[in-house]
Design a protein around this motif. Structure first.
Motif, PDB file in Angstrom:
ATOM      1  N   GLU A  37       3.154  -0.298  -8.325  1.00  0.00           N
ATOM      2  CA  GLU A  37       3.701   0.720  -7.429  1.00  0.00           C
ATOM      3  C   GLU A  37       3.195   0.485  -6.008  1.00  0.00           C
ATOM      4  N   ASP A  38       4.124   0.530  -5.074  1.00  0.00           N
ATOM      5  CA  ASP A  38       3.746   0.394  -3.662  1.00  0.00           C
ATOM      6  C   ASP A  38       4.912   0.891  -2.820  1.00  0.00           C
ATOM      7  N   VAL A  39       4.822   0.694  -1.533  1.00  0.00           N
ATOM      8  CA  VAL A  39       5.927   1.109  -0.668  1.00  0.00           C
ATOM      9  C   VAL A  39       7.097   0.129  -0.851  1.00  0.00           C
ATOM     10  N   HIS A  44     -10.610   2.117  -0.571  1.00  0.00           N
ATOM     11  CA  HIS A  44     -11.415   1.825   0.632  1.00  0.00           C
ATOM     12  C   HIS A  44     -10.594   1.930   1.917  1.00  0.00           C
ATOM     13  N   ASN A  45      -9.272   2.053   1.767  1.00  0.00           N
ATOM     14  CA  ASN A  45      -8.433   2.256   2.946  1.00  0.00           C
ATOM     15  C   ASN A  45      -8.440   3.707   3.416  1.00  0.00           C
ATOM     16  N   TRP A  46      -9.095   4.585   2.662  1.00  0.00           N
ATOM     17  CA  TRP A  46      -8.980   6.012   2.962  1.00  0.00           C
ATOM     18  C   TRP A  46     -10.349   6.683   2.993  1.00  0.00           C
ATOM     19  N   ILE A  68      -1.674   0.884  -8.931  1.00  0.00           N
ATOM     20  CA  ILE A  68      -1.375   1.830  -7.844  1.00  0.00           C
ATOM     21  C   ILE A  68      -1.640   1.165  -6.491  1.00  0.00           C
ATOM     22  N   GLY A  69      -0.640   1.183  -5.594  1.00  0.00           N
ATOM     23  CA  GLY A  69      -0.800   0.482  -4.309  1.00  0.00           C
ATOM     24  C   GLY A  69      -1.092  -0.974  -4.591  1.00  0.00           C
ATOM     25  N   GLY A  70      -0.316  -1.529  -5.514  1.00  0.00           N
ATOM     26  CA  GLY A  70      -0.617  -2.854  -6.069  1.00  0.00           C
ATOM     27  C   GLY A  70      -0.266  -4.017  -5.160  1.00  0.00           C
ATOM     28  N   GLY A  71       0.317  -3.736  -3.968  1.00  0.00           N
ATOM     29  CA  GLY A  71       0.700  -4.837  -3.079  1.00  0.00           C
ATOM     30  C   GLY A  71       1.721  -5.715  -3.772  1.00  0.00           C
ATOM     31  N   ILE A  72       1.588  -7.012  -3.632  1.00  0.00           N
ATOM     32  CA  ILE A  72       2.538  -7.896  -4.321  1.00  0.00           C
ATOM     33  C   ILE A  72       2.158  -8.058  -5.782  1.00  0.00           C
ATOM     34  N   CYS A  95       6.949  11.080  -2.246  1.00  0.00           N
ATOM     35  CA  CYS A  95       7.184   9.685  -2.642  1.00  0.00           C
ATOM     36  C   CYS A  95       6.056   8.769  -2.194  1.00  0.00           C
ATOM     37  N   ASN A  96       4.855   9.074  -2.525  1.00  0.00           N
ATOM     38  CA  ASN A  96       3.777   8.185  -2.105  1.00  0.00           C
ATOM     39  C   ASN A  96       2.545   8.383  -3.000  1.00  0.00           C
ATOM     40  N   ILE A  97       1.521   7.607  -2.760  1.00  0.00           N
ATOM     41  CA  ILE A  97       0.343   7.709  -3.619  1.00  0.00           C
ATOM     42  C   ILE A  97      -0.322   9.079  -3.555  1.00  0.00           C
ATOM     43  N   PHE A  98       0.078   9.868  -2.600  1.00  0.00           N
ATOM     44  CA  PHE A  98      -0.486  11.217  -2.499  1.00  0.00           C
ATOM     45  C   PHE A  98       0.389  12.235  -3.218  1.00  0.00           C
ATOM     46  N   VAL A 130       8.773   2.944  -6.164  1.00  0.00           N
ATOM     47  CA  VAL A 130       8.318   4.301  -6.387  1.00  0.00           C
ATOM     48  C   VAL A 130       7.964   5.006  -5.095  1.00  0.00           C
ATOM     49  N   TYR A 131       7.344   4.294  -4.228  1.00  0.00           N
ATOM     50  CA  TYR A 131       6.752   4.986  -3.098  1.00  0.00           C
ATOM     51  C   TYR A 131       7.397   4.665  -1.762  1.00  0.00           C
ATOM     52  N   ASP A 132       7.236   5.591  -0.898  1.00  0.00           N
ATOM     53  CA  ASP A 132       7.681   5.409   0.459  1.00  0.00           C
ATOM     54  C   ASP A 132       6.446   5.445   1.342  1.00  0.00           C
ATOM     55  N   ILE A 170      -6.401   0.479  -9.792  1.00  0.00           N
ATOM     56  CA  ILE A 170      -6.265   0.672  -8.340  1.00  0.00           C
ATOM     57  C   ILE A 170      -7.269  -0.227  -7.634  1.00  0.00           C
ATOM     58  N   ARG A 171      -6.745  -1.271  -6.972  1.00  0.00           N
ATOM     59  CA  ARG A 171      -7.635  -2.265  -6.373  1.00  0.00           C
ATOM     60  C   ARG A 171      -7.533  -2.224  -4.854  1.00  0.00           C
ATOM     61  N   ARG A 172      -8.659  -2.068  -4.217  1.00  0.00           N
ATOM     62  CA  ARG A 172      -8.772  -2.100  -2.756  1.00  0.00           C
ATOM     63  C   ARG A 172      -7.785  -1.158  -2.067  1.00  0.00           C
ATOM     64  N   VAL A 173      -7.583  -0.027  -2.672  1.00  0.00           N
ATOM     65  CA  VAL A 173      -6.767   1.005  -2.034  1.00  0.00           C
ATOM     66  C   VAL A 173      -7.687   2.139  -1.564  1.00  0.00           C
TER      67      VAL A 173
HETATM   68  C1  SAM Z   1      -5.420  -3.254   0.796  1.00  0.00           C
HETATM   69  S1  SAM Z   1      -3.860  -3.292   0.075  1.00  0.00           S
HETATM   70  C2  SAM Z   1      -4.259  -3.653  -1.609  1.00  0.00           C
HETATM   71  C3  SAM Z   1      -3.112  -4.262  -2.345  1.00  0.00           C
HETATM   72  C4  SAM Z   1      -3.430  -4.630  -3.804  1.00  0.00           C
HETATM   73  N1  SAM Z   1      -3.926  -3.520  -4.547  1.00  0.00           N
HETATM   74  C5  SAM Z   1      -4.377  -5.806  -3.866  1.00  0.00           C
HETATM   75  O1  SAM Z   1      -5.526  -5.620  -4.172  1.00  0.00           O
HETATM   76  O2  SAM Z   1      -3.931  -6.936  -3.605  1.00  0.00           O
HETATM   77  C6  SAM Z   1      -3.410  -1.569  -0.005  1.00  0.00           C
HETATM   78  C7  SAM Z   1      -1.999  -1.309  -0.516  1.00  0.00           C
HETATM   79  O3  SAM Z   1      -1.747   0.119  -0.474  1.00  0.00           O
HETATM   80  C8  SAM Z   1      -0.380   0.284  -0.184  1.00  0.00           C
HETATM   81  N2  SAM Z   1      -0.118   1.650   0.343  1.00  0.00           N
HETATM   82  C9  SAM Z   1      -0.539   2.188   1.506  1.00  0.00           C
HETATM   83  N3  SAM Z   1      -0.075   3.446   1.637  1.00  0.00           N
HETATM   84  C10 SAM Z   1       0.653   3.711   0.535  1.00  0.00           C
HETATM   85  C11 SAM Z   1       1.392   4.837   0.085  1.00  0.00           C
HETATM   86  N4  SAM Z   1       1.449   5.957   0.802  1.00  0.00           N
HETATM   87  N5  SAM Z   1       2.011   4.767  -1.097  1.00  0.00           N
HETATM   88  C12 SAM Z   1       1.954   3.609  -1.839  1.00  0.00           C
HETATM   89  N6  SAM Z   1       1.258   2.521  -1.477  1.00  0.00           N
HETATM   90  C13 SAM Z   1       0.628   2.562  -0.297  1.00  0.00           C
HETATM   91  C14 SAM Z   1      -0.109  -0.774   0.871  1.00  0.00           C
HETATM   92  O4  SAM Z   1       1.265  -1.056   1.037  1.00  0.00           O
HETATM   93  C15 SAM Z   1      -0.917  -1.955   0.317  1.00  0.00           C
HETATM   94  O5  SAM Z   1      -0.123  -2.787  -0.481  1.00  0.00           O
END
Ligand code: SAM
Length: 519
Positions: free
Chosen positions: A333-335, A391-393, A310-314, A370-373, A359-361, A386-389
């Motif tokens: 899954e990511d934007v 902590h962004n919130w 989830i929010g997997g980045g690359i 269309c997002n993680i919410f 999946v997500y926008d 779900i890695r390092r996501v």
């Molecule tokens: C800090 S990065 C972590 C990426 C990855 N998990 C890693 O550890 O390399 C947070 C990720 O959350 C994604 N993200 C932010 N808002 C999002 C949303 N609403 N829906 C899906 N992904 C989202 C970002 O695009 C980003 O890739």
């Protein structure tokens, strides 16, 4: 009782012995200020790793007790000069310039000459004779490199000649200076992402713009973000906010957009790319492959078991799984824009098992479906990772992410959260004995050291403040993480993680949410 100064010295001596003995027995290079990057091989050994942390903590504490307090405070306050000096070196590719000069090092006038010529600074913007301008730039260069050499970034000797060393090598992308100057926009392509991570940390959110047919560097907002902390915390309009669009970031950038939406703008493609590659660079140091491999019995999950990142980045977190468990079906899954970058990355990895799903926008504030919410489309996941996501919130938003996963989970679905776990500077009487949560065995530093190794692990605590200034997010202690998960219906069964230098892998199972937060 023994004097503290002797206790600290004794700790250093004892653990230096352990470290050197381990290095010799395991044939690792003994760390030294002259050796290069790989002198940290010993970190693979947990007792050597612990000894190294104890040595560092004791040395820092020793410095603290024998240095005048006002001097230490001034040094902390002036830490921004190091940020500024490092930024100059990274932007002007000084580590690469010195590397190309050979192992004997380079005189600062030559370094300045190469920077000045490469930057096209001479003549066009200054009417003084070439030699005078060069002298000025040379003087800047010398002073900046000497400041950094005080902290062992570059080595000086003979006077005025600077060489790369273990720390300055970390600033080197490995690319040719000519390539960096002619194609600055590709600086981080095909690199490990470590230098990209450094750039992100000093926070140059505007990077290269084309101006009058020339690539030019633009300003750095990182120090502005941290220096706006006070204003953000006291601004009556936002001081109580936990929203991602009411942070120091908006204050400094003059935007209403949350960070993720900002970097998703078409004009910010390079910033996004650098961010994504930097996540990989960060993981190389903070998330050793062994952590994810050991946190679950992946091979027992069955053929085509779905692991959703989830929010997997690359998708770099999934590399060890893709390489070791062909039974797994991995979904990142990511934007959309990040998935595009990730697809290019994964094609290079030649992994056929990864399905990059659009999946997500990003624009979660308006398009909640269309997002993680929003609703999680995969309903039969074996594992949500779900890695390092989180902590962004802030907690309120992180709960919404976790509840969306809770709703899509089956009773057998496991959740793996990979995040830093911060620790108080003193002993945590509830969690430190390791009996409360399986696998959690935080080894407190021995007395008289700070229980959490003090500033030896400070980068993790600084990351926490970066989360605050960028997102109103936070890195959490174990207690805070446990509360967040249980409020969202996830109960920790096991934690794989040693200390706050590396991401902990927290495994949880579904249960009833403790609070009734609605999606
Ligand atoms: C800090 S990065 C972590 C990426 C990855 N998990 C890693 O550890 O390399 C947070 C990720 O959350 C994604 N993200 C932010 N808002 C999002 C949303 N609403 N829906 C899906 N992904 C989202 C970002 O695009 C980003 O890739």
């Amino acid at each position: 009782m023994q004097e503290e100064i002797f206790q600290l010295s004794q700790l250093i001596l004892t653990h230096a012995n352990t470290l050197v003995e381990t290095c010799k027995s395991q044939k690792f290079e003994v760390p030294s200020s002259h050796s290069l990057h790989n002198s940290q091989q010993f970190r693979q050994d947990s007792s050597a790793n612990l000894s190294a942390d104890i040595i560092t903590t004791a040395a820092l504490q020793l410095i603290t007790i024998i240095t005048p307090g006002n001097e230490l405070i001034l040094s902390l306050l002036n830490g921004h000069y190091y940020t500024a000096a490092l930024r100059v070196c990274i932007k002007l590719n000084i580590a690469e310039i010195i590397r190309e000069g050979g192992s004997q090092g380079m005189h600062f006038t030559e370094i300045a000459n190469r920077c000045a010529i490469d930057e096209g600074k001479l003549g066009s913007i200054d009417q003084r004779p070439y030699s005078l301008v060069l002298l000025t730039i040379a003087s800047f260069t010398e002073r900046i490199l000497r400041l950094l050499s005080l902290r062992h970034v570059f080595r000086e000797g003979p006077p005025g000649v600077f060489s790369n060393n273990r720390l300055s090598e970390a600033l080197d992308t490995g690319k040719a200076v000519h390539e960096l100057n002619t194609k600055p926009e590709s600086k981080h392509r095909n690199t490990s992402g470590e230098v990209a991570m450094f750039e992100i940390r000093y926070g140059s959110l505007h990077i290269y713009i084309r101006f009058k047919f020339q690539w030019q560097l633009t300003r750095s907002e990182g120090p502005k973000l941290s220096s706006s902390l006070f204003e953000t915390l006291t601004d009556s309009r936002i001081k109580l906010s936990d929203k991602p669009n009411e942070t120091a970031f908006q204050h400094v950038m003059g935007t209403q957009m949350p960070f993720w939406e900002y970097i998703d703008q078409p004009r910010n493609e390079l910033i996004r790319y650098r961010f994504n590659i930097a996540m990989r660079g960060w993981a190389m140091n903070n998330d050793p492959e062994s952590s994810i491999l050991r946190c679950l019995d992946w091979h027992t999950l069955g053929q085509d078991a779905k692991v959703v990142d989830i929010g997997g980045g690359i998708g770099s977190a999934m590399i060890p799984l893709a390489n070791n468990f062909p039974n797994l079906q991995i979904i990142i899954e990511d934007v959309p824009a990040v998935i595009k970058d990730g697809t290019t990355f994964w094609n290079a990895q030649r992994s056929q098992k990864v399905i990059a799903k659009l999946v997500y926008d990003c624009n979660f504030l308006t398009r909640t479906e269309c997002n993680i919410f929003g609703e999680q489309p995969v309903k039969d996941a074996a594992v949500f990772h779900i890695r390092r996501v989180l902590h962004n919130w802030s907690d309120r938003y992180a709960k919404r992410i976790l509840l969306a996963l809770h709703q899509a989970a089956t009773p057998k679905t496991k959740l793996v959260v990979a995040e830093l776990l911060l620790h108080p500077t003193c002993v945590d009487p509830i969690n430190d004995n390791g009996t409360e949560i399986s696998g959690y065995q935080y080894k407190c530093a021995p007395k008289p050291l700070l229980a959490n190794y003090g500033s030896t692990h400070e980068v993790s605590y600084m990351t926490d403040l970066t989360m605050l200034t960028l997102f109103n997010g936070q890195d959490r202690t174990l207690a805070a993480m446990q509360r967040l998960l249980e409020d969202s219906g996830w109960y920790i069964t096991h934690i794989y993680g040693e200390n706050e230098r590396h991401l902990a892998h927290i495994v949880a199972e579904r249960g009833p949410p403790k609070t009734s937060v609605k999606l």
